[in-house]
Design a protein around this motif. Structure first.
Motif, PDB file in Angstrom:
ATOM      1  N   MET A   1       0.840  -1.202   0.000  1.00 32.59           N
ATOM      2  CA  MET A   1       0.000   0.000   0.000  1.00 32.59           C
ATOM      3  C   MET A   1       0.874   1.251   0.000  1.00 32.59           C
ATOM      4  O   MET A   1       1.791   1.391   0.803  1.00 32.59           O
ATOM      5  CB  MET A   1      -0.897   0.008   1.253  1.00 32.59           C
ATOM      6  N   VAL A   2       0.615   2.150  -0.935  1.00 30.99           N
ATOM      7  CA  VAL A   2       1.342   3.420  -0.999  1.00 30.99           C
ATOM      8  C   VAL A   2       0.619   4.432  -0.124  1.00 30.99           C
ATOM      9  O   VAL A   2      -0.579   4.663  -0.265  1.00 30.99           O
ATOM     10  CB  VAL A   2       1.436   3.937  -2.449  1.00 30.99           C
ATOM     11  N   ARG A   3       1.355   5.048   0.788  1.00 32.28           N
ATOM     12  CA  ARG A   3       0.756   6.010   1.703  1.00 32.28           C
ATOM     13  C   ARG A   3       0.592   7.363   1.029  1.00 32.28           C
ATOM     14  O   ARG A   3       1.154   7.628  -0.035  1.00 32.28           O
ATOM     15  CB  ARG A   3       1.617   6.110   2.962  1.00 32.28           C
ATOM     16  N   ILE A   4      -0.142   8.232   1.691  1.00 28.54           N
ATOM     17  CA  ILE A   4      -0.491   9.525   1.112  1.00 28.54           C
ATOM     18  C   ILE A   4       0.742  10.353   0.736  1.00 28.54           C
ATOM     19  O   ILE A   4       0.729  11.115  -0.226  1.00 28.54           O
ATOM     20  CB  ILE A   4      -1.414  10.317   2.077  1.00 28.54           C
ATOM     21  N   ASP A   5       1.844  10.172   1.483  1.00 29.16           N
ATOM     22  CA  ASP A   5       3.065  10.922   1.189  1.00 29.16           C
ATOM     23  C   ASP A   5       4.135  10.048   0.531  1.00 29.16           C
ATOM     24  O   ASP A   5       5.301  10.427   0.458  1.00 29.16           O
ATOM     25  CB  ASP A   5       3.618  11.566   2.462  1.00 29.16           C
ATOM     26  N   GLY A   6       3.732   8.849   0.070  1.00 34.66           N
ATOM     27  CA  GLY A   6       4.650   7.998  -0.677  1.00 34.66           C
ATOM     28  C   GLY A   6       5.565   7.128   0.149  1.00 34.66           C
ATOM     29  O   GLY A   6       6.389   6.383  -0.400  1.00 34.66           O
ATOM     30  N   ARG A   7       5.444   7.172   1.488  1.00 36.48           N
ATOM     31  CA  ARG A   7       6.313   6.353   2.338  1.00 36.48           C
ATOM     32  C   ARG A   7       5.906   4.883   2.338  1.00 36.48           C
ATOM     33  O   ARG A   7       4.760   4.541   2.071  1.00 36.48           O
ATOM     34  CB  ARG A   7       6.252   6.855   3.783  1.00 36.48           C
ATOM     35  N   ARG A   8       6.885   4.025   2.715  1.00 40.40           N
ATOM     36  CA  ARG A   8       6.563   2.633   3.024  1.00 40.40           C
ATOM     37  C   ARG A   8       5.833   2.593   4.356  1.00 40.40           C
ATOM     38  O   ARG A   8       5.916   3.518   5.158  1.00 40.40           O
ATOM     39  CB  ARG A   8       7.826   1.780   3.113  1.00 40.40           C
ATOM     40  N   ARG A   9       5.161   1.501   4.632  1.00 43.64           N
ATOM     41  CA  ARG A   9       4.381   1.417   5.875  1.00 43.64           C
ATOM     42  C   ARG A   9       5.274   1.433   7.115  1.00 43.64           C
ATOM     43  O   ARG A   9       4.832   1.836   8.193  1.00 43.64           O
ATOM     44  CB  ARG A   9       3.516   0.155   5.885  1.00 43.64           C
ATOM     45  N   ASP A  10       6.572   1.036   6.978  1.00 37.87           N
ATOM     46  CA  ASP A  10       7.476   0.999   8.123  1.00 37.87           C
ATOM     47  C   ASP A  10       8.476   2.152   8.109  1.00 37.87           C
ATOM     48  O   ASP A  10       9.512   2.097   8.763  1.00 37.87           O
ATOM     49  CB  ASP A  10       8.232  -0.332   8.157  1.00 37.87           C
ATOM     50  N   GLU A  11       8.147   3.213   7.395  1.00 38.11           N
ATOM     51  CA  GLU A  11       9.074   4.332   7.224  1.00 38.11           C
ATOM     52  C   GLU A  11       8.598   5.550   8.005  1.00 38.11           C
ATOM     53  O   GLU A  11       7.422   5.920   7.946  1.00 38.11           O
ATOM     54  CB  GLU A  11       9.177   4.677   5.735  1.00 38.11           C
ATOM     55  N   ILE A  12       9.521   6.173   8.743  1.00 38.63           N
ATOM     56  CA  ILE A  12       9.178   7.405   9.451  1.00 38.63           C
ATOM     57  C   ILE A  12       9.218   8.581   8.479  1.00 38.63           C
ATOM     58  O   ILE A  12       9.810   8.499   7.394  1.00 38.63           O
ATOM     59  CB  ILE A  12      10.129   7.675  10.636  1.00 38.63           C
ATOM     60  N   ARG A  13       8.562   9.682   8.870  1.00 37.12           N
ATOM     61  CA  ARG A  13       8.658  10.898   8.081  1.00 37.12           C
ATOM     62  C   ARG A  13      10.067  11.493   8.218  1.00 37.12           C
ATOM     63  O   ARG A  13      10.848  11.064   9.062  1.00 37.12           O
ATOM     64  CB  ARG A  13       7.621  11.918   8.568  1.00 37.12           C
ATOM     65  N   LYS A  14      10.382  12.456   7.387  1.00 36.70           N
ATOM     66  CA  LYS A  14      11.659  13.136   7.532  1.00 36.70           C
ATOM     67  C   LYS A  14      11.663  13.888   8.858  1.00 36.70           C
ATOM     68  O   LYS A  14      10.758  14.675   9.140  1.00 36.70           O
ATOM     69  CB  LYS A  14      11.882  14.114   6.373  1.00 36.70           C
ATOM     70  N   VAL A  15      12.670  13.615   9.676  1.00 39.62           N
ATOM     71  CA  VAL A  15      12.792  14.258  10.994  1.00 39.62           C
ATOM     72  C   VAL A  15      13.969  15.223  10.955  1.00 39.62           C
ATOM     73  O   VAL A  15      15.090  14.854  10.573  1.00 39.62           O
ATOM     74  CB  VAL A  15      12.996  13.215  12.109  1.00 39.62           C
ATOM     75  N   LYS A  16      13.710  16.456  11.342  1.00 40.19           N
ATOM     76  CA  LYS A  16      14.755  17.482  11.368  1.00 40.19           C
ATOM     77  C   LYS A  16      14.739  18.174  12.726  1.00 40.19           C
ATOM     78  O   LYS A  16      13.673  18.543  13.228  1.00 40.19           O
ATOM     79  CB  LYS A  16      14.523  18.505  10.252  1.00 40.19           C
ATOM     80  N   ILE A  17      15.911  18.331  13.316  1.00 41.39           N
ATOM     81  CA  ILE A  17      16.049  18.982  14.617  1.00 41.39           C
ATOM     82  C   ILE A  17      16.983  20.174  14.461  1.00 41.39           C
ATOM     83  O   ILE A  17      18.146  20.021  14.081  1.00 41.39           O
ATOM     84  CB  ILE A  17      16.588  18.012  15.680  1.00 41.39           C
ATOM     85  N   THR A  18      16.467  21.373  14.742  1.00 36.19           N
ATOM     86  CA  THR A  18      17.263  22.597  14.666  1.00 36.19           C
ATOM     87  C   THR A  18      17.464  23.128  16.078  1.00 36.19           C
ATOM     88  O   THR A  18      16.507  23.553  16.731  1.00 36.19           O
ATOM     89  CB  THR A  18      16.557  23.663  13.801  1.00 36.19           C
ATOM     90  N   ARG A  19      18.697  23.090  16.550  1.00 36.39           N
ATOM     91  CA  ARG A  19      19.001  23.536  17.917  1.00 36.39           C
ATOM     92  C   ARG A  19      19.213  25.051  17.960  1.00 36.39           C
ATOM     93  O   ARG A  19      19.421  25.701  16.941  1.00 36.39           O
ATOM     94  CB  ARG A  19      20.242  22.825  18.430  1.00 36.39           C
TER      95      ARG A  19
END
Length: 264
Positions: A1-19
């Motif tokens: 199944m292709v998710r709404i944002d194109g990720r695999r079912r076991d894939e996290i979204r892009k995570v960005k941390i700005t300190r």
């Protein structure tokens, strides 16, 4: 199944941390989980709640809020309603518990660290993003205290992060965005440390019950996601994260020295 944002079912979204996102707090972070964006700040107050006065122990507490423009329709501020709603209270308590679980509160002395999580854009997973970003802000605040006046025992014992998982359209998925979360049959939030220990597991059958096998698969998927997020936290902190976990080693060495001196 292709998710709404194109990720695999076991894939996290892009995570960005700005300190160091804001000038004044001792720790401040902009954390982004896909389109979810949260500003997390940590500020130090040289006093504790009344129930801790005279104990030598510190406290970490959290407040959470969603700004009016963070959702498609304007979200009223709690101040205008005259009370904090139940969801807000639940999330800020969760953030506080998660952070306290990995900190030696005796080591920070009679201080309170206030951690504020303000959602500026919401697309699902605001509580898990808040915990993840709040931890990094906390580390920066604690390090500033340590640099000014070194702790005898470094207070932060472990990394901690959080992720969501759920069952959407009969598919088990990791890190749900809002569209997925709103359709989820089962919704779960998992908080874990870098050594694989659980802080909290919140699992809810939103539309129907779920089986033990489904629960274990959701948790396993959550573990995978949290390991990836903690790697991102570590890269963001770099050398500033090197002290995490060293306090326990110092404590053990001190206890061994005490035992040796008693034996002599």
């Amino acid at each position: 199944m292709v998710r709404i944002d194109g990720r695999r079912r076991d894939e996290i979204r892009k995570v960005k941390i700005t300190r160091n996102f804001i000038k004044h707090p001792q720790g401040s972070v902009l954390v982004e989980f896909g389109d979810t964006k949260v500003i997390c700040t940590a500020m130090i107050d040289d006093k504790v709640p009344p129930f801790l006065k005279g104990t030598g122990e510190g406290w970490i507490t959290s407040e959470y809020g969603m700004l009016p423009g963070s959702t498609q329709t304007r979200k009223a501020r709690d101040a205008s309603k005259g009370k904090v709603d139940g969801r807000t209270m639940e999330i800020q308590r969760l953030v506080g518990r998660a952070l306290r679980s990995v900190v030696d509160l005796r080591a920070i002395g009679e201080r309170t660290i206030w951690v504020d999580c303000d959602v500026i854009q919401a697309d699902g997973g605001t509580r898990t993003a808040s915990i993840t970003g709040a931890f990094v802000a906390l580390v920066d605040a604690v390090n500033k205290m340590d640099n000014a006046q070194p702790f005898s025992i470094y207070p932060i014992r472990n990394y901690v992060a959080a992720i969501s998982a759920g069952i959407v359209d009969d598919e088990i998925m990791l890190d749900l965005c809002y569209d997925e979360d709103s359709r989820a049959r089962v919704d779960m939030n998992i908080v874990m440390t870098d050594n694989g220990q659980f802080v909290e597991v919140q699992g809810t059958g939103e539309k129907s019950p779920f089986t033990r096998d489904e629960m274990m698969e959701l948790i396993a998927l959550g573990e995978k996601g949290i390991r990836e997020i903690i790697d991102i936290q570590k890269k963001s902190l770099g050398e500033d994260g090197n002290k995490i976990g060293t306090g326990e080693e110092v404590k053990i060495e001190e206890e061994q020295q005490d035992n040796n001196s008693q034996q002599q």
